[in-house]
Design an enzyme around this catalytic site. Structure first.
Site, PDB file in Angstrom:
ATOM      1  N   HIS A   1       0.838  -1.189   0.000  1.00  0.00           N
ATOM      2  CA  HIS A   1       0.000   0.000   0.000  1.00  0.00           C
ATOM      3  C   HIS A   1       0.879   1.248   0.000  1.00  0.00           C
ATOM      4  CE1 HIS A   1      -3.910  -2.038   1.673  1.00  0.00           C
ATOM      5  NE2 HIS A   1      -3.491  -2.546   0.529  1.00  0.00           N
TER       6      HIS A   1
ATOM      7  N   GLU B   1       1.208   3.718   2.051  1.00  0.00           N
ATOM      8  CA  GLU B   1       1.887   4.026   3.306  1.00  0.00           C
ATOM      9  C   GLU B   1       3.134   3.162   3.491  1.00  0.00           C
ATOM     10  OE1 GLU B   1      -2.623   4.255   4.227  1.00  0.00           O
ATOM     11  OE2 GLU B   1      -1.271   3.276   2.792  1.00  0.00           O
TER      12      GLU B   1
ATOM     13  N   CYS C   1      -5.754   1.645   6.158  1.00  0.00           N
ATOM     14  CA  CYS C   1      -6.524   0.440   6.479  1.00  0.00           C
ATOM     15  C   CYS C   1      -6.162  -0.078   7.868  1.00  0.00           C
ATOM     16  CB  CYS C   1      -6.291  -0.636   5.429  1.00  0.00           C
ATOM     17  SG  CYS C   1      -4.583  -1.184   5.297  1.00  0.00           S
TER      18      CYS C   1
ATOM     19  N   CYS D   1      -1.977  -0.798   7.617  1.00  0.00           N
ATOM     20  CA  CYS D   1      -1.008   0.300   7.565  1.00  0.00           C
ATOM     21  C   CYS D   1      -0.979   1.122   8.842  1.00  0.00           C
ATOM     22  CB  CYS D   1      -1.314   1.202   6.374  1.00  0.00           C
ATOM     23  SG  CYS D   1      -1.064   0.392   4.771  1.00  0.00           S
TER      24      CYS D   1
END
Length: 329
Positions: free
Chosen positions: A50, A52, A100, A109
């Site tokens: 992701h 992040e 998330c 994350c």
């Protein structure tokens, strides 16, 4: 300044718009405790890290070049939690979508922000997905400051395709034009633009074209420039498939399904065509992807009145790529 940094995150995410299907496009910027930019990264592909995680990995690598970071998202997440050495303590993050809070194909994350000692996280859009949401509450419970709603309207533009295909179908019309507005000619946009279009083809559920395009241009309609999977096709035509020359290249693509009606299970659909196709389908479209070449052509221009709302513009080498919605009265 918070708008400036969030805009950097949004612009990075737009580079991967549609390519993250079925996930949303998300961008993230990391600043150190002194306000220096350490990284600007995005989520690039479903199943991969992701935004992040990508941003934190790059930030740590910039501070500790000797780190040998794993490529697998789960392994990378675990490595960072064990080896971060408090290098990002009091850091600040700008994220286009609430981080998330659940374990999916990749880890949550929010755990990275809490475990690494981030001071504050700025968020453009709160996640409406019940499975993934809850990140804001977890961050605050763990002492991380959170501000939601930074450039919220811009964040919603970025998130639009995801919200559409999550709840039903998202329909995208792709068009290539010369600088003076001509859609005519076999190849209009440059290779960088065509490669991006091929990347989109490689992830969508269905590519829709008209019978006129098939008969006139005889295209392959694959994703070769991205070395990706060729899309399934729907040919909108009054004629039967058997009436087309069966030796045409698009028939020869392996493992391809060809339809004459759009299957209900298709969530992400891209339409490609010219003036007649656009006139016929414009009111059904959720978004338009228009590539503008830098050259003038002698061919006649589009003969229609259309008004668009611009969402985002970027460059692919000398081509301008615009994302639009139709301005509806």
């Amino acid at each position: 300044m918070k708008n400036f940094y969030m805009n950097l995150a949004l612009n990075e995410a737009w580079k991967y718009q549609f390519l993250t299907y079925p996930n949303p496009a998300v961008g993230c910027v990391i600043l150190d405790k002194n306000g220096q930019i350490l990284s600007i990264k995005a989520h690039e592909k479903a199943g991969c890290a992701h935004a992040e995680l990508n941003a934190i990995a790059v930030a740590l690598k910039s501070l500790k070049p000797e780190f040998s970071l794993p490529t697998n998202a789960n392994d990378l997440h675990e490595f960072i939690l064990k080896n971060h050495q408090n290098l990002l303590n009091r850091a600040v993050a700008f994220v286009t979508l609430e981080s998330c809070a659940h374990q999916g194909k990749t880890p949550p994350c929010v755990k990275l922000f809490t475990e690494l000692g981030f001071k504050k996280v700025y968020i453009s859009i709160k996640d409406e997905n019940k499975i993934a949401s809850g990140g804001v509450e977890i961050l605050r419970k763990n002492g991380v400051e959170v501000e939601v709603g930074v450039l919220e309207s811009e964040g919603r533009k970025l998130l639009m395709p995801f919200l559409k295909w999550q709840k039903g179908q998202f329909k995208l019309f792709k068009l290539a034009l010369s600088m003076n507005g001509s859609p005519f000619g076999k190849i209009i946009s440059n290779e960088a633009s065509r490669t991006y279009a091929h990347k989109i083809r490689s992830v969508l559920d269905l590519l829709v074209v008209g019978g006129e395009t098939i008969r006139k241009d005889k295209p392959i309609l694959d994703a070769r420039l991205s070395q990706g999977k060729a899309p399934n096709l729907c040919i909108l035509t009054r004629k039967k498939l058997e009436s087309f020359d069966q030796n045409l290249a698009f028939f020869k693509v392996p493992n391809r399904q060809i339809f004459t009606q759009i299957p209900k299970e298709a969530k992400f659909i891209m339409y490609e065509g010219g003036e007649n196709f656009l006139k016929l389908l414009k009111d059904e479209m959720d978004m338009f992807l228009i590539f503008h070449n830098s050259k003038f052509r002698g061919d006649k221009n589009l003969n229609m009145d259309l008004e668009f709302n611009p969402l985002h513009r970027t460059f692919f080498d000398e081509d301008i790529c615009g994302f639009y919605t139709l301005a509806r009265s």
